[in-house]
Design an enzyme around this catalytic site. Structure first.
Site, short mmCIF file in Angstrom:
data_model
loop_
_atom_site.label_atom_id
_atom_site.label_comp_id
_atom_site.label_asym_id
_atom_site.label_seq_id
_atom_site.Cartn_x
_atom_site.Cartn_y
_atom_site.Cartn_z
N ASN B 90 0.80 -1.23 0.00
CA ASN B 90 0.00 0.00 0.00
C ASN B 90 0.83 1.28 0.00
O ASN B 90 0.37 2.32 -0.46
CB ASN B 90 -0.91 -0.02 1.23
CG ASN B 90 -1.55 1.32 1.50
OD1 ASN B 90 -2.51 1.69 0.84
ND2 ASN B 90 -1.01 2.07 2.47
N SER B 142 -4.26 2.14 -8.69
CA SER B 142 -5.07 3.37 -8.69
C SER B 142 -5.88 3.41 -9.96
O SER B 142 -5.48 2.84 -10.99
CB SER B 142 -4.14 4.58 -8.65
OG SER B 142 -4.82 5.75 -9.09
N TYR B 155 3.46 8.83 -11.85
CA TYR B 155 2.59 8.15 -10.89
C TYR B 155 1.68 7.14 -11.63
O TYR B 155 1.55 5.99 -11.22
CB TYR B 155 1.74 9.20 -10.15
CG TYR B 155 0.69 8.63 -9.22
CD1 TYR B 155 1.00 8.31 -7.90
CD2 TYR B 155 -0.62 8.43 -9.65
CE1 TYR B 155 0.04 7.79 -7.04
CE2 TYR B 155 -1.59 7.92 -8.81
CZ TYR B 155 -1.27 7.61 -7.50
OH TYR B 155 -2.22 7.09 -6.66
N ALA B 157 2.24 5.67 -14.44
CA ALA B 157 3.05 4.54 -14.93
C ALA B 157 3.41 3.60 -13.78
O ALA B 157 3.39 2.38 -13.94
CB ALA B 157 4.31 5.05 -15.61
N LYS B 159 1.70 3.12 -11.01
CA LYS B 159 0.49 2.40 -10.60
C LYS B 159 0.09 1.35 -11.63
O LYS B 159 -0.46 0.30 -11.29
CB LYS B 159 -0.65 3.39 -10.35
CG LYS B 159 -0.46 4.22 -9.07
CD LYS B 159 -0.31 3.35 -7.82
CE LYS B 159 -0.59 4.07 -6.52
NZ LYS B 159 -0.35 3.20 -5.33
#
Lengths: 256, 251
Positions: B90, B142, B155, B157, B159
């Site tokens: 996480n 996400s 971000y 890429a 996720k």
């Protein structure tokens, strides 16, 4: 727009990373055949020169570079050089890549870092370097070469799978970020392709067995992937952005 | 008996936000929790609340991108609570920037925390899971990893890469009955949106959502809790995106 005009890339300049051999060379040659001048780029110097020779034989202009795609300052310098030599870059094909099989436990930090540096960081900073010119001209085409393994995973090489999926993430984000500038960003996800790499690492026997599992009963020739790249690189795809085409013989259909 | 009784779950980045919500829900359902965070104060707070729920908690403080630290975290946690049955990758953060403004350092940190951190945390727990021929791994991706966004391509890429890991590991680890899935949150009233958006912007975004709202963090935790429970023992390589209908086809 007539079909002929739609595929015509005369006056365009295309940069294909990793175009010294294999699929990268096939992309470079097909784009040259469509009329584009080519930046041939590969760390393998002899191979890059050979591709360049074949491009020149078609009467196109060419620039050869051996910059390490994972080094953002080197690729930035390459863009400056290309603009000086060929005027601009209209098309970027982020093709350079490496393969490595192995289970999670066998993948070292160095393996992981190199995998992401070549595929993701390389593509990111090549893209960052060509964008200012594309924005200025309000036109550009970026094609990221992902993989069927980036869509589906595989039972080995999870770092490779993840890097190829990251390229799909980049494709979708850039499609949105760059749409206001009329820059189109798409991905091609090859399935099984007959290139030197699998012939060397897997051998014909394994390839023949894998071909039987594909609905079309065969792997592709490199050119069959290039046709998808050329579609995304040309005016035919001016309403297409954020998409992925997977020439894979029906091996996966739903994909993600 | 609670459904996760006797299980140990390591939740990275569980000092705050959605990570904390995952930790508290899994504790409520019976699991002991390894609370990991880079912030010791927040991690201890989560651990306190886990203990209040009657479960054991172990606090691990390290930078998730520091591989050696992650490896010793797993060793120490297993020493304290026993083998790790559940890993929730996480830990993460957001950075709103467009491509021209993203430096090499920004890019490297984004990949390191999300992808490299998850990769090597998993590599550290997998030997034990293989030995027991059982395990659950949930990667927190996400909606932006599925659809992209007009900002933060690094971000997006990173996720997306977590979805790649999810699918590859689902195949690689299936022979050991280790199940790997992803949760891809849509708009959540936590972390990024709260810090980075004004209340008006947030409200406007909620209006565009078919359900006309952002979620509470615990609504993501329900998906995580489902995936780590025996109810999901036939589910692997899948993505659940609690997103109020924001995107439906996804990839």
């Amino acid at each position: 727009m007539s079909m002929k005009k739609a595929t015509d890339m005369t006056g365009k300049v295309a940069w294909v990373t990793g175009s010294g051999r294999g699929m990268g060379r096939a992309h470079a040659l097909l784009l040259a055949e469509c009329g584009a001048d080519i930046v041939v780029h590969d760390v393998l110097a002899d191979e890059a020169r050979e591709t360049a020779k074949q491009v020149e034989a078609m009467g196109r202009r060419v620039l050869v570079s051996h910059a390490d795609v994972a080094d953002p300052s080197a690729t930035k310098a390459l863009v400056a050089e290309a603009i000086k030599a060929l005027g601009k870059i209209d098309v970027l094909v982020n093709n350079a890549g490496i393969g490595q099989h192995g289970p999670i436990e066998a993948i070292t930090v160095d393996d992981f870092d190199r995998m992401f540096a070549v595929h993701v960081k390389g593509a990111f900073f090549c893209g960052q370097a060509v964008m200012p010119g594309m924005k200025e001209r309000r036109y550009g085409k970026i094609v990221n070469i992902s993989s069927i393994w980036g869509m589906n995973g595989a039972n080995t090489a999870s770092h490779y799978c993840a890097a190829k999926t990251a390229l799909l993430g980049l494709t979708k984000a850039w499609a949105k970020e760059l749409a206001p500038f009329n820059i189109h960003v798409n991905a091609v996800c090859p399935g099984g392709v007959i290139t030197e790499m699998p012939i060397k690492t897997q051998g014909w026997e394994k390839i023949r067995a894998k071909e039987k599992l594909v609905p079309l009963g065969r792997w592709a020739q490199p050119e069959e992937v290039s046709y998808a790249v050329a579609f995304f690189a040309s005016a035919q795809s001016d309403f297409v952005t954020g998409q992925a085409i997977s020439p894979n013989g029906g091996e996966t259909i739903v994909g993600f | 008996m609670s459904v996760l009784e006797g299980k140990v779950a390591l939740i990275t980045g569980s000092g705050d936000g959605m990570g904390r919500a995952h930790a508290l829900l899994l504790a409520e359902r019976g699991a002991d929790i390894v609370v990991h965070d880079i912030d010791p104060k927040m991690a201890n707070e989560t651990a306190e609340r886990v203990r209040k729920a009657g479960r054991r908690a172990h606090v691990a403080v390290c930078d998730i991108a520091d591989i050696a630290a992650v490896q010793s975290m797993v060793r120490e946690a297993q020493g304290a609570l026993g083998h790790i049955d559940i890993l929730v990758n996480n830990a993460g953060y957001g950075q709103r920037a467009e491509t021209p403004a993203i430096t090499e350092q920004d890019f490297d940190r984004m990949m390191s925390v999300h992808v490299k951190g998850s990769f090597f945390a998993t590599q550290a727990v997998v030997p034990g899971m293989k030995e027991r021929r059982s395990g659950k791994i949930v990667n927190i991706s996400s909606i932006w990893g599925m659809t992209g966004a007009p900002v933060a391509p690094h971000y997006c890429a990173a996720k997306a890469a977590l979805l790649g890991l999810t699918k590859a590991w689902a195949k690689e680890l299936a022979p050991w009955k280790i199940l790997v899935n992803a949760v891809a949150p849509g708009g959540v009233k936590s972390g990024g949106p709260i810090k980075l958006d004004s209340p008006e912007t947030l409200r406007a975004k909620e209006e565009k959502n078919p359900l006309k709202r952002y979620a509470e963090p615990i609504e993501m935790s329900y998906a995580v809790a489902y995936l780590v429970s025996p109810e999901a023992d036939f589910v692997t390589g899948q993505v659940i995106s609690p997103n109020g209908g924001d995107t439906i086809v996804g990839y």
